[in-house]
Design a protein around this motif. Structure first.
Motif, PDB file in Angstrom:
ATOM      1  N   LEU A  22     -92.941 -43.394  29.324  1.00  0.00           N
ATOM      2  CA  LEU A  22     -92.969 -42.922  30.701  1.00  0.00           C
ATOM      3  C   LEU A  22     -94.395 -43.008  31.210  1.00  0.00           C
ATOM      4  O   LEU A  22     -95.318 -42.439  30.603  1.00  0.00           O
TER       5      LEU A  22
ATOM      6  N   GLN B 198     -84.342 -43.030  35.903  1.00  0.00           N
ATOM      7  CA  GLN B 198     -84.923 -43.475  34.632  1.00  0.00           C
ATOM      8  C   GLN B 198     -83.844 -43.978  33.680  1.00  0.00           C
ATOM      9  O   GLN B 198     -83.996 -45.035  33.056  1.00  0.00           O
TER      10      GLN B 198
ATOM     11  N   ARG C  74     -89.752 -49.832  36.859  1.00  0.00           N
ATOM     12  CA  ARG C  74     -89.562 -50.363  35.501  1.00  0.00           C
ATOM     13  C   ARG C  74     -90.450 -51.577  35.297  1.00  0.00           C
ATOM     14  O   ARG C  74     -90.558 -52.433  36.167  1.00  0.00           O
TER      15      ARG C  74
ATOM     16  N   LEU D  71     -91.257 -46.967  32.055  1.00  0.00           N
ATOM     17  CA  LEU D  71     -90.455 -46.388  33.120  1.00  0.00           C
ATOM     18  C   LEU D  71     -91.321 -45.419  33.912  1.00  0.00           C
ATOM     19  O   LEU D  71     -92.172 -44.724  33.342  1.00  0.00           O
TER      20      LEU D  71
END
Length: 466
Positions: A195, A222, A202, A213
């Protein structure tokens, strides 16, 4: 309202050819005479109830596949094309258009494609200064339109991809969720999922095997992006085979469709067909309950409901549409008789446009189209924040609806009086092909009607429609 007769000659011929039967053999299995079958295949007679039952019993046919969905789409698209001023007073009768769509669907599609080519050529000439000297100044359909039509005429249901996604979702155990299974699949392939605070939703680095992400995105987004990337990695062969069958005209269209199919897999994995259909029927299509149960957004749930068209296990035939604040349709699909305009915006009388005025609320509408078909429509605004202060917020409105005959299966119709004729608001498809003569929101005159203009009288409109 009289029951609409079922003409399905093209589908009967297609089925007989697929089975490798002669007309005589096919007629014998259906229990009808050869001349009668010939008349049905040429749409000189409707398909009788006896034949429908025989098709189901003898061949196991899902009789809903005989519906006129494709024909209605073709008729709607041809009417919109013929509403172009270039055709002036040459609009054929509606009966002729239906006959063409039923008997010669390939010709109808060729005509629609020809008109689209003309329209795009005309638009290029209108901006000649920009177009001159460009190597890509082609007249074929834009890649985006080509892909949108591909999904449109597939009934927004791609069987092979849908079943692959359902099979993937079956790996989720009692103490797991779809995210953990997807993460395990990535890890098994040596891919690290991270993350990251970034603008993109993305980013996949294939060489370093890192999937990034956005930490700003919602948990639903997500998970969806994680499943989308997994589809591109794991289901690449299936997606490429599906693209081969589609035979797109350009590499750009194929690339757009590839992302579209990966999106389809992600939605179908998040909301697997049989489980989602059962849940939808159980809660009577309560979008908020389905959203919580499957960890999906309201828009994802509404879109998924419009794809439940698996032969033998179909859900309610819904229409689904998304519009932006300018009224431009950015997503559209209809498994109902209602079809959307290919060019321009939707009817301003439709409740989807009022959803922007009541953020966070569902709006309900009982509506009737000029052909006398009645619908229940549910609309709501959808906001997609940028994830940081000052980041732009994307705002849309979505609408989900079905014919009023299915109202009993919708929790949203419980206190609505669907038997009251005056409770249905008149809506249309496109002003150019709308037959209503007294619409106060009409933007342009209908091309199928004669106009009367009286310089000494002014009503809501500066003309009267004859």
């Amino acid at each position: 309202m009289p029951t609409q007769k079922l003409y399905a000659g093209a589908k009967l011929r297609e089925m007989r050819t697929r089975l490798g039967l002669t007309q005589k053999e096919f007629a014998a299995k259906l229990g009808v005479s050869l001349p009668y079958l010939n008349q049905m295949e040429n749409n000189n007679r409707p398909v009788s109830t006896t034949v429908v039952l025989a098709l189901a019993q003898e061949f196991g046919l899902d009789v809903t596949e005989l519906s006129t969905g494709d024909s209605e789409r073709l008729v709607s698209d041809m009417r919109e094309a013929l509403a172009d001023p270039v055709f002036a007073d040459t609009m054929p009768p509606l009966a002729d258009l239906r006959l063409t769509a039923s008997n010669a669907p390939a010709l109808a599609r060729a005509f629609i494609e020809l008109h689209r080519s003309y329209r795009q050529t005309h638009e290029r000439l209108a901006s000649l200064d920009e177009a001159l000297g460009r190597e890509d100044a082609r007249t074929q359909a834009s890649p985006w339109d080509e892909v949108r039509d591909f999904f449109h005429y597939c009934d927004n249901y791609i069987d092979a991809v849908d079943r692959a996604a359902e099979n993937f979702a079956s790996q989720v155990g009692p103490s797991q969720d779809i995210r953990s299974v997807a993460m395990a699949q990535m890890s098994a392939r040596g891919i690290v999922v991270a993350l990251v605070d970034m603008d993109s939703l993305r980013q996949f680095d294939a060489e370093r095997k890192i999937l990034r992400l956005s930490s700003r995105a919602t948990p639903q987004t997500q998970v969806f992006q994680l499943l989308l990337q997994l589809a591109l990695i794991v289901q690449g062969q299936l997606i490429e085979a599906t693209l081969d069958l589609a035979r797109f005209h350009s590499d750009a269209a194929r690339s757009i469709a590839k992302i579209g199919l990966a999106n389809y897999f992600a939605g179908a994995a998040l909301m697997p067909y049989r489980a989602f259909l059962a849940a939808a029927q159980e809660c009577r299509h309560d979008l908020e309950q389905l959203s919580l149960r499957f960890g999906a957004s309201i828009e994802q749930v509404a879109h998924r409901l419009s794809t439940l068209q698996r032969p033998g296990a179909k859900g309610i035939p819904f229409f689904f549409v998304r519009v932006d604040q300018a009224g431009t349709i950015t997503k559209r699909h209809s498994a109902t008789r209602l079809q959307f305009a290919r060019f321009g915006g939707a009817c301003p009388l439709w409740n989807v446009h009022r959803a922007f005025e009541t953020p966070g609320r569902f709006l309900r509408q009982l509506a009737e189209t000029p052909d006398g078909v009645r619908y229940i429509s549910l609309a709501r605004d959808v906001s997609k924040p940028g994830g940081s202060f000052g980041a732009p917020v994307r705002r849309y409105a979505i609408a989900l609806g079905c014919e009023v005959a299915h109202a009993g299966s919708l929790v949203y119709a419980d206190d609505l009086d669907v038997s009251k004729t005056g409770g249905f608001e008149p809506i249309g498809i496109s002003c150019r092909i709308c037959e209503r003569t007294n619409c106060h929101q009409r933007s342009v005159p209908p091309l199928e009607r004669r106009l009367t203009i009286d310089e000494n009288e002014r009503g809501v409109l500066p003309y009267q429609v004859g």
